[in-house]
Design an enzyme around this catalytic site. Structure first.
Site, mmCIF file in Angstrom:
data_model
loop_
_atom_site.group_PDB
_atom_site.id
_atom_site.type_symbol
_atom_site.label_atom_id
_atom_site.label_comp_id
_atom_site.label_asym_id
_atom_site.label_seq_id
_atom_site.Cartn_x
_atom_site.Cartn_y
_atom_site.Cartn_z
ATOM 1 N N CYS A 1 0.560 -1.310 0.419
ATOM 2 C CA CYS A 1 0.047 0.025 0.352
ATOM 3 C C CYS A 1 1.064 1.664 -0.362
ATOM 4 C CB CYS A 1 -1.490 0.111 1.306
ATOM 5 S SG CYS A 1 -0.180 0.579 2.847
ATOM 6 N N CYS B 1 5.218 -2.602 9.185
ATOM 7 C CA CYS B 1 4.095 -2.370 8.114
ATOM 8 C C CYS B 1 3.438 -3.558 8.000
ATOM 9 C CB CYS B 1 5.515 -2.986 7.044
ATOM 10 S SG CYS B 1 4.021 -3.161 5.368
ATOM 11 N N LEU C 1 11.804 19.218 31.939
ATOM 12 C CA LEU C 1 13.273 18.897 31.269
ATOM 13 C C LEU C 1 12.625 18.184 29.985
ATOM 14 C CD1 LEU C 1 16.024 19.218 32.783
ATOM 15 C CD2 LEU C 1 15.123 20.644 32.820
ATOM 16 N N MET D 1 14.003 16.237 26.581
ATOM 17 C CA MET D 1 15.229 15.892 26.233
ATOM 18 C C MET D 1 13.934 15.204 25.038
ATOM 19 S SD MET D 1 17.318 16.713 27.935
ATOM 20 C CE MET D 1 18.507 16.091 27.645
ATOM 21 N N THR E 1 9.696 11.726 24.631
ATOM 22 C CA THR E 1 8.955 10.365 24.179
ATOM 23 C C THR E 1 8.136 10.288 25.867
ATOM 24 O OG1 THR E 1 10.848 8.768 25.399
ATOM 25 C CG2 THR E 1 10.967 9.175 23.181
ATOM 26 N N HIS F 1 14.655 9.018 31.094
ATOM 27 C CA HIS F 1 14.515 7.133 31.214
ATOM 28 C C HIS F 1 14.709 7.331 33.058
ATOM 29 C CE1 HIS F 1 13.666 2.931 30.371
ATOM 30 N NE2 HIS F 1 13.993 3.039 31.098
ATOM 31 N N PHE G 1 -7.491 -4.396 4.278
ATOM 32 C CA PHE G 1 -7.823 -6.227 4.789
ATOM 33 C C PHE G 1 -9.097 -6.177 5.060
ATOM 34 C CE2 PHE G 1 -3.592 -3.593 6.376
ATOM 35 C CZ PHE G 1 -2.982 -4.568 5.153
ATOM 36 N N GLN H 1 1.451 -10.887 -1.505
ATOM 37 C CA GLN H 1 -0.153 -10.585 -0.604
ATOM 38 C C GLN H 1 0.040 -12.476 0.466
ATOM 39 O OE1 GLN H 1 -3.374 -8.838 -0.928
ATOM 40 N NE2 GLN H 1 -0.798 -7.924 -1.902
ATOM 41 N N GLU I 1 -6.260 -13.207 -0.005
ATOM 42 C CA GLU I 1 -6.751 -13.887 1.240
ATOM 43 C C GLU I 1 -6.692 -15.346 1.940
ATOM 44 O OE1 GLU I 1 -11.077 -12.116 2.215
ATOM 45 O OE2 GLU I 1 -10.826 -13.074 0.427
HETATM 46 C C1 LIG Z 1 7.035 4.737 21.159
HETATM 47 C C2 LIG Z 1 7.615 4.336 23.212
HETATM 48 C C3 LIG Z 1 7.973 2.819 23.644
HETATM 49 C C4 LIG Z 1 8.426 2.668 24.283
HETATM 50 N N1 LIG Z 1 9.041 1.034 25.038
HETATM 51 C C5 LIG Z 1 9.803 1.726 25.697
HETATM 52 C C6 LIG Z 1 9.594 0.211 26.793
HETATM 53 O O1 LIG Z 1 9.946 -0.908 25.962
HETATM 54 N N2 LIG Z 1 10.843 -0.635 27.365
HETATM 55 C C7 LIG Z 1 11.035 1.081 28.219
HETATM 56 O O2 LIG Z 1 11.543 0.908 29.168
HETATM 57 N N3 LIG Z 1 11.149 2.387 27.672
HETATM 58 C C8 LIG Z 1 10.699 2.123 26.447
HETATM 59 N N4 LIG Z 1 10.057 3.603 26.094
HETATM 60 C C9 LIG Z 1 9.927 5.008 27.090
HETATM 61 C C10 LIG Z 1 11.040 5.598 27.380
HETATM 62 O O3 LIG Z 1 11.777 4.918 27.823
HETATM 63 C C11 LIG Z 1 11.024 6.867 27.881
HETATM 64 O O4 LIG Z 1 9.962 7.183 27.482
HETATM 65 C C12 LIG Z 1 12.312 7.440 27.756
HETATM 66 O O5 LIG Z 1 13.110 6.946 28.220
HETATM 67 C C13 LIG Z 1 12.149 9.192 28.692
HETATM 68 O O6 LIG Z 1 13.362 9.887 27.908
HETATM 69 P P1 LIG Z 1 12.859 11.362 27.127
HETATM 70 O O7 LIG Z 1 14.464 11.692 27.312
HETATM 71 O O8 LIG Z 1 12.060 10.794 26.165
HETATM 72 O O9 LIG Z 1 12.410 12.313 28.154
HETATM 73 P P2 LIG Z 1 11.431 12.862 28.159
HETATM 74 O O10 LIG Z 1 10.122 12.521 28.083
HETATM 75 O O11 LIG Z 1 12.082 14.240 27.346
HETATM 76 O O12 LIG Z 1 11.242 13.395 29.814
HETATM 77 C C14 LIG Z 1 10.586 12.840 30.668
HETATM 78 C C15 LIG Z 1 10.323 13.034 32.081
HETATM 79 O O13 LIG Z 1 12.150 13.085 32.828
HETATM 80 C C16 LIG Z 1 12.851 14.438 32.776
HETATM 81 N N5 LIG Z 1 13.686 14.798 32.368
HETATM 82 C C17 LIG Z 1 14.786 14.253 31.651
HETATM 83 N N6 LIG Z 1 15.695 14.874 31.758
HETATM 84 C C18 LIG Z 1 16.324 15.477 32.655
HETATM 85 C C19 LIG Z 1 17.228 15.827 33.177
HETATM 86 N N7 LIG Z 1 18.577 15.549 32.917
HETATM 87 N N8 LIG Z 1 17.363 16.286 34.502
HETATM 88 C C20 LIG Z 1 15.754 15.341 35.388
HETATM 89 N N9 LIG Z 1 15.046 15.588 34.946
HETATM 90 C C21 LIG Z 1 15.183 15.243 34.053
HETATM 91 C C22 LIG Z 1 11.462 15.536 32.550
HETATM 92 O O14 LIG Z 1 11.476 16.783 33.583
HETATM 93 C C23 LIG Z 1 10.099 14.459 32.478
HETATM 94 O O15 LIG Z 1 9.676 14.998 33.496
HETATM 95 C C24 LIG Z 1 8.401 3.940 24.805
HETATM 96 C C25 LIG Z 1 8.627 4.637 24.951
HETATM 97 C C26 LIG Z 1 8.101 5.318 23.899
HETATM 98 C C27 LIG Z 1 7.201 6.516 23.387
HETATM 99 S S1 FES Z 2 3.391 -1.512 2.215
HETATM 100 FE FE1 FES Z 2 1.605 -1.199 3.304
HETATM 101 S S2 FES Z 2 1.696 -0.966 5.229
HETATM 102 FE FE2 FES Z 2 3.700 -1.393 5.164
#
Ligand SMILES: Cc1cc2nc3c(=O)[nH]c(=O)nc-3n(C[C@H](O)[C@H](O)[C@H](O)COP(=O)(O)OP(=O)(O)OC[C@H]3O[C@@H](n4cnc5c(N)ncnc54)[C@H](O)[C@@H]3O)c2cc1C
Ligand code: FES
Ligand code: FES
Length: 1344
Positions: A119, A154, A267, A269, A272, A361, A806, A1209, A1275
């Site tokens: 697709c 995908c 903060l 960073m 995520t 994290h 689908f 397919q 299918e």
């Molecule tokens: C799609 C997806 C899948 C994921 N899968 C997993 C997984 O399989 N396993 C897992 O363990 N985790 C997973 N995560 C979580 C991910 O590990 C955490 O969201 C990530 O580590 C947070 O880090 P960041 O830099 O994005 O934090 P941010 O979102 O930027 O910040 C998070 C918090 O930390 C504070 N902060 C950041 N840095 C500092 C600093 N230096 N000092 C003080 N405070 C600080 C911020 O103020 C905030 O409150 C997943 C996340 C997503 C979106």
């Molecule tokens: S080609 Fe359709 S989702 Fe990857």
């Protein structure tokens, strides 16, 4: 973006072009900016989930580090990147990599030519992931390729061709991809045998055509950004948005000042953790502080005792730093690092690992954290800094359990994390189990460490931390304390297990469910650790510490991630065929290059229409309730809101054919649309939709499960039944009778492009034009006309392409189209309605959950004499396709029942079924249309019979399989010869018997891991019991320059329909494919077209196009005869001058299928597709994880018009089927709320789930009824995914046999890790506390 004073200029580059945003809004993410703020010409970067979980929006962000003078290229998910974080960065999107108008990049070319797009919706993201890898590693390893696309979903291809396109950049691959593993297809005797016998080809593309990768041709990093980064006079930046402020300090002191002034400000960073919390939990922050790039946060310091890593390091950088340490330090010092590296490999996907930071994290402390339990067990400490100074805190249980005195203060920031080396008598491990190997939150994870008194096994220090067992990561500190001084032996383990279960209690109704499983994992993971440590001790001093038993070795390691490989075999084109004739060739998808460059336009990629409004929905939060009131006043008062639309605003029918547009008076499921809000932006519409207040009064009964529906006699239609022979009589003389049940849960379509509709009201005659993604445009037209109360000729539906359907876009777009059209009609303005992923999953539902009950009579030799089978499906709240699922409305026929015999002849056979009416969103069509869930029941009872007779399932399958020209229950005659051929070849070519023996050997030697194999035969029906459903029409125009425009009634949704149609037209008109164009599908050009579904797309539309072309060729014949050596263009010009019409409609009347229900006989199907698949899995009995080692598929393709499309397919459907039967699990609350509404909580397979070895063969047969003797394969292979399910059952049976447990148990699908683990009963499942079901309400319920 609105202009705000006192805001700095945000400067970054996109595809080499400088962007200066004077009004940067901190709340705007990069994806929105790229798509909606129009800085690019095309809308190539795609939205699919908005939560970082699918990779569709992947772009590359490059940053220059002035300290190291290096440029780092990172893949990121644009939906989680705030634009304000991009100051000084260079963004590369797929259009910056290459485009048709400039130059196609080798990554794009190879993805397209290796058939890695169907697709095309995921393709831009895939391209960006591979491209970014190549920017960092121009000659990547095989492992790096798999790793790079682990975060990209995908739904179409099954990943194999995508991996293959990436592999072409690896140095170690050769023409034959299996050479990488030391094996080569050409070396294998059996495969070369097939080649000689049947002229089998194995090349779906020609590598010689590929342009070489020349890294020197890549765009340079903008020098201006280097100057900016090196500018010694950098100053703090502030970006002021509508509601929020973004402040980016440039010195550490400045950061600390800011943190002191705004202690509550996060903060940002990687964003995520913060980003998803804002989006999904409604968090609001007026100020964001962004210390990105602050040098003090980015460093690694190696000392004699450990490693200190800057908090700003991304998890990918952390991984690089730890790898280095592991390489340089002695093994005993690196146990913590190796444990972290193992989890870093599978944590999220590459994009998130490149965005998320160590500091983020550690501080966000998610309860599912994969790193914190190991860091804590490894005695890591956190270095903090504030205006007051620096201090260290331990990363320990108090910190993880969020105890205020052990946490950082609000004005403090994490500077770095110190991870000490491990020591000689010290062991550290990371353990985890998730629904999927990569990119899935852990169901339970753990970090454990033990220190012994030197030279002994006496515990000096013990730490155990568990994730996903409560609201925070928790420590089993009491248990650890009690075990100090104990020797590391079985007694200690036994006490440890009991105590840890007492200490870590998961309540029976705990959020996320799986309570007993999670309890079991707590002890199972501990046991794994125990064994690992014992093995470690033995390695240190074999004399003193005995090794673990040989048969426990397999418990030690998790499954490795390997790069998948495979071979595809298909018939070669007849050497005498004209070289110009493309039929039979593996022609690339007609839009593949455009998919890969992102230039393929999907509905939401269309530029905005003047005055356009966005629509957002307010849905019911109750499963069954009276609507007391709807108060939209607050919503209407919000900025940008134009209107709130309800049932009152529908000029025509709110209820069309039993389907309800807007809930009126009462709601009948959670997720039913009650009203919609039209506003100037989607954000405004969404915000307002959440402000609509609805009061309800619950109505009884609330029916959620099939069991409840049966209790309440709640059905969508009457019972349907077919019967042959004398079932009751047969039961009297059989040797044995068995009864059982099979539960097959539903499935979410998870097409990558969510439902998308644009409705544009015309000024005249109540006309309405819709652009949308659907499989059934005339159905949309019908519903829209009925809702607007206008004739259908006023409604025009246009479909350029669909980003995966689908079955989910057969009926649902009609409802959503009508809702959009009503809004457009009421406001008089164009409406854009794009369902967010969560809404899409909630509202549109999916495959029907099914309950099969059976009573089987059989002889001791395995011959089945009688079967009495009942089917119930959970239809949801309206008929949708549920009724026709079991009964074709017109013929009142049992559709599911017609398919349910699969490949078996049972002389006395009765099958009954009813669709249940429940208070769930209405389930609908899904690839395979009932067959994948119904036929699996037959496989379940055949397997159960085998077990009872002490025969192998294969023997019993073979005994009962259709053998010669036969009649089905409904008296349709067919020849199962291709079935037998596929079955036989599958057994032979997969070396089934030898591998089965090898698996048995393996199982004897390994107590904790078991292997299982299964072979599944298949007889799949193509067509409908209603002949006129398969009629089709086409319109072919020849223009005076000789170019040809073909239109037909089928929709292109990735299945390669248009590609095959061009091949047909090319053959029929005897012109090159390049002369032929297919623009769109539209109700204007082809009226009343049937749905594009049921594997009949090419069959019926191909015939219609063939007919049109043949009409045109007949008209041209006199001219050609007069000038046989002339060119096509000359003939066309001549025809025009002779007033010969150069336009023709083509028509196919449809297959002559019929069914006489009264007589229980007919020919309801056009033909059958046969096949067989063999899969081998290994399961981890301790955790419930499984690994698919190998799959061999044989499908009777008759003559394949396009082997690349057909193989695609088959592979794609197989992987989707495997998802249905293994990883994909929809979770509902007892109140009928669907919990699984994002890629984070619904796990479709990723690249790590596909078979390590994957062989697909298209088997030649004849099918004169279909075009060019081909067969519809779209299918078929979905059901073959059940070979994985039965292989898992085989492995689990082996485990149960060894443990002295019963062999037969009822089939449950999906066979999730929870199911596998809890079925492999052992001392650990026995020791967990069980709860009396009558004492609590579980978090989720099964609805099948
Ligand atoms: C799609 C997806 C899948 C994921 N899968 C997993 C997984 O399989 N396993 C897992 O363990 N985790 C997973 N995560 C979580 C991910 O590990 C955490 O969201 C990530 O580590 C947070 O880090 P960041 O830099 O994005 O934090 P941010 O979102 O930027 O910040 C998070 C918090 O930390 C504070 N902060 C950041 N840095 C500092 C600093 N230096 N000092 C003080 N405070 C600080 C911020 O103020 C905030 O409150 C997943 C996340 C997503 C979106
Ligand atoms: S080609 Fe359709 S989702 Fe990857
Ligand atoms: S849309 Fe961004 S990851 Fe799915």
């Amino acid at each position: 973006m609105a202009s705000v004073p006192n805001s700095d200029e945000l400067i970054f580059f996109v595809n080499g072009r400088k962007v200066v945003e004077k009004n940067a809004d901190p709340e705007v993410n990069l994806l929105y900016y790229l798509r909606k703020v129009h800085i690019l010409i095309f809308y190539c970067t795609k939205y699919s989930c908005g939560s970082g979980g699918c990779g569709a929006c992947t772009v590359m962000v490059s940053r220059y580090n002035p300290k190291t003078k290096e440029i780092r290229h990172s893949p990121v998910t644009a939906c989680l990147v705030p634009i304000c974080s991009l100051h000084g960065a260079a963004v590369t999107t797929v259009e910056g990599v290459g485009s048709i108008s400039t130059r196609i990049h080798p990554v794009q070319e190879r993805l397209a030519k290796c058939h890695g797009t169907q697709c095309g919706f995921c393709s831009p993201g895939m391209v960006m992931s591979i491209y970014t890898l190549l920017r960092n590693h121009p000659e990547p390893t095989l492992e790096q390729i798999t790793k790079a696309i682990g975060g990209n979903l995908c739904r179409c291809t099954g990943y194999r061709p995508i991996v293959e396109s990436g592999k072409t950049f690896c140095e170690e691959t050769t023409v034959c991809e299996l050479k990488g593993s030391g094996k080569c297809c050409m070396d294998q005797e059996e495969r070369s045998f097939i080649n000689r016998q049947e002229k089998i080809c194995t090349k779906l593309y020609n590598e010689d055509e590929f342009q070489p990768l020349d890294p020197s041709q890549e765009p340079i990093f903008p020098p201006e950004l280097i100057r900016m980064a090196e500018d010694p006079n950098k100053r703090r930046l502030t970006f002021q948005g509508e509601r929020t402020t973004w402040i980016a300090p440039v010195t550490l002191n400045d950061l600390l000042e800011l943190k002191a002034s705004f202690p509550e400000a996060p903060l940002i960073m990687g964003n995520t953790a913060v980003g998803p919390s804002i989006k999904f939990k409604g968090e609001f922050h007026p100020v964001f502080i962004s210390p990105l790039g602050l040098p003090e946060l980015y460093f690694v310091d190696y000392t004699d005792d450990g490693v200190t890593i800057g908090a700003g390091y991304s998890l990918a950088q952390l991984s690089d730093a730890l790898h280095l340490t592991v390489l340089e330090q002695p093994k005993e010092k690196t146990k913590t690092y190796r444990a972290l590296l193992k989890h870093l490999r599978t944590l999220a996907g590459a994009q998130i690992r490149n965005m998320a930071t160590l500091g983020g994290h550690v501080v966000s402390r998610p309860n599912f954290s994969d790193l914190n339990p190991i860091l804590a067990a490894g005695n890591a400490t956190i270095n903090l800094i504030s205006k007051e100074g620096e201090r260290q805190i331990p990363l320990n249980s108090l910190f993880l359990e969020r105890s205020p005195e052990a946490s950082l203060k609000s004005e403090e920031i994490v500077l770095s994390v110190y991870i000490p080396h491990s020591t000689q008598w010290h062991f550290v491990s990371g353990l985890r189990l998730a629904q999927r190997q990569e990119n899935a939150f852990a169901i339970v994870n753990a970090g454990m460490s033990v220190k012994f008194e030197d030279g002994t096994d006496t515990i000096k220090d013990l730490q155990m931390f568990y994730g996903s067992v409560g609201p925070t990561v928790v420590s089993a500190s009491q248990t650890c304390k009690r075990l100090l001084g104990r020797p590391w032996d079985d007694h200690m383990l036994s006490d440890a297990c009991r105590w840890v279960l007492d200490e870590i209690y998961i309540p029976p109704a705990a959020e996320d469910g799986m309570v007993e499983y999670r309890r079991t994992l707590i002890v199972s993971l501990l046991f794994k650790f125990y064994l690992r440590v014992r093995r470690g001790l033995n390695k240190m001093d074999p004399q003193k510490f005995p090794d673990i038993p040989e048969n426990s070795m397999s418990a030690l390691e998790d499954f490795p991630i390997k790069t998948p490989q495979g071979i595809q075999m298909f018939q070669c084109v007849d050497p005498y065929q004209s070289p110009q004739d493309p039929v039979g060739h593996p022609v690339m998808h007609q839009s593949a290059i455009k998919h890969a460059t992102g230039e393929a336009v999907f509905s939401d990629d269309m530029p905005p229409f003047a005055q356009e409004l966005f629509l957002a929905v307010t849905t019911s939060t109750r499963a069954h309730a009276k609507i007391i009131s709807i108060d939209a006043s607050e919503a209407l008062a919000l900025p940008g809101v134009v209107d709130v639309i309800t049932a009152e605003d529908i000029p025509g029918a709110n209820n069309h054919q039993g389907e309800i547009l807007y809930a009126q008076n009462e709601v009948i499921c959670v997720g039913q649309i009650v009203c919609t809000v039209a506003a100037d932006t989607y954000a405004h519409a969404r915000e307002a939709a959440e402000k609509v207040k609805i009061t309800y009064e619950d109505i009884e009964p609330r029916i959620i499960t099939i069991e409840q529906a049966l209790e309440h006699n709640s059905f969508l239609s009457t019972e349907k039944k077919v019967e042959q022979g004398n079932v009751e009589q047969a039961f009297k003389y059989v040797d044995q009778i068995l009864e059982g049940e099979a539960h097959v849960e539903g499935q979410e379509h998870f097409y990558m492009e969510t439902q998308t509709i644009l409705a544009i009201p015309k000024q005249e005659d109540k006309e309405m034009v819709l652009y949308l993604g659907t499989q059934f445009p005339s159905h949309v037209q019908e519903f829209v006309a009925a809702a607007l109360n206008v004739p259908r000729n006023r409604i025009a539906c246009h479909i350029k392409r669909v980003g995966g359907g689908f079955g989910g876009k057969v009926t649902k777009p009609a409802l959503l189209g009508a809702i959009t059209a009503v809004a457009a009609n009421k406001t008089g303005r164009p409406i854009r309605f794009i369902l967010e992923r969560g809404d899409d999953m909630l509202i549109t539902a999916g495959r029907h959950p099914l309950l099969g009950k059976y009573k089987i009579g059989f002889m001791n030799n395995g011959v089945i004499k009688a079967a009495d089978v009942e089917y119930y499906i959970n239809g949801g709240c309206t008929p949708d396709e549920s009724e026709s699922y079991l009964s074709y409305k017109v013929d009142e026929f049992c559709y599911i029942v017609l398919k349910s015999d699969n490949a078996y002849h049972i002389p006395n056979f009765r099958c009954r079924g009813r669709p249940c009416k429940t208070n769930l969103p209405s389930n609908t069509a899904f690839r395979g249309y009932g067959f994948p869930e119904a036929a699996v029941v037959a496989e379940a009872y055949v397997t159960a019979v085998a077990s009872r007779c002490d025969l192998s399932p294969e023997e019993v399958k073979e005994i009962n399989m259709y053998k010669r020209i036969s009649k089905t229950t409904y008296k349709q005659t067919f020849d199962p010869e291709p079935l037998r051929k596929c079955w036989k070849e599958c057994l032979e070519k997969s070396s089934f018997s030898a591998r089965k023996l090898a698996a048995e050997e393996f199982n004897k030697k390994n107590y904790w891991k078991k292997r299982g194999l299964a072979v599944i035969p298949m007889k799949f029906t193509v067509g409908f019991p209603v002949g006129y459903y398969s009629q089709a029409a086409a319109l072919v125009h020849i223009y005076l320059d000789g170019s040809v425009l073909v239109t037909h009634g089928g929709c292109e949704m990735g299945q390669g329909l248009h590609t095959k149609i061009i091949q047909v037209a090319s053959r029929e008109l005897n012109i090159p494919q390049s002369y032929i164009h297919l623009s769109e599908t539209s109700t204007v050009t082809v009226p009343n077209a049937s749905f594009t579904a049921a594997s009949m797309g090419t069959d019926i539309n191909g015939k219609a196009v063939q007919n049109a072309c043949q009409i045109l060729m007949a008209r041209l014949q006199p001219i050609i005869r007069k000038n046989p050596k002339g060119r096509w263009e000359d003939w066309i010009t001549k025809a025009f001058t002779e007033s010969i019409s150069l336009s023709a409609t083509g028509y196919f009347k449809g297959y002559q299928t019929h069914m006489d229900w009264e007589k229980e006989k007919g020919e309801p199907f056009a033909y059958y597709v046969y096949g067989a698949a063999c899969s081998e899995v290994e399961v981890d009995c301790l955790t419930g994880a499984h690994k698919l080692l190998r799959t061999d598929i044989f499908v009777d393709a008759a003559f394949s018009i396009n082997p690349a499309v057909d193989v695609g397919q088959i592979e794609g459907a197989f992987i989707q089927g495997m998802g249905l039967y293994t990883t994909e699990e929809l979770k509902y609350s007892p109140e009928g709320v669907l919990y699984s509404r994002s890629p984070e909580d619904y796990k479709i397979p990723t690249v790590t789930e596909i078979p390590e070895e994957f062989y697909v063969t298209l088997v030649r047969s004849r099918n004169p009824i279909a075009i060019y003797s081909s067969k519809g394969l779209g299918e078929t292979a979905m059901f073959l995914g059940s070979s994985v399910l039965f292989a898992i059952f085989d492995a689990v049976t082996a485990a149960r046999e060894e443990r002295g447990l019963t062999k037969i148990f009822n089939l449950k699908s999906p066979a999730t890790p929870e199911f596998i683990r809890m079925t492999c009963v052992d001392q650990f499942t026995d020791m967990i506390p069980r709860d009396d079901p009558s004492t609590f309400t579980p978090w989720s319920v099964r609805v099948s």
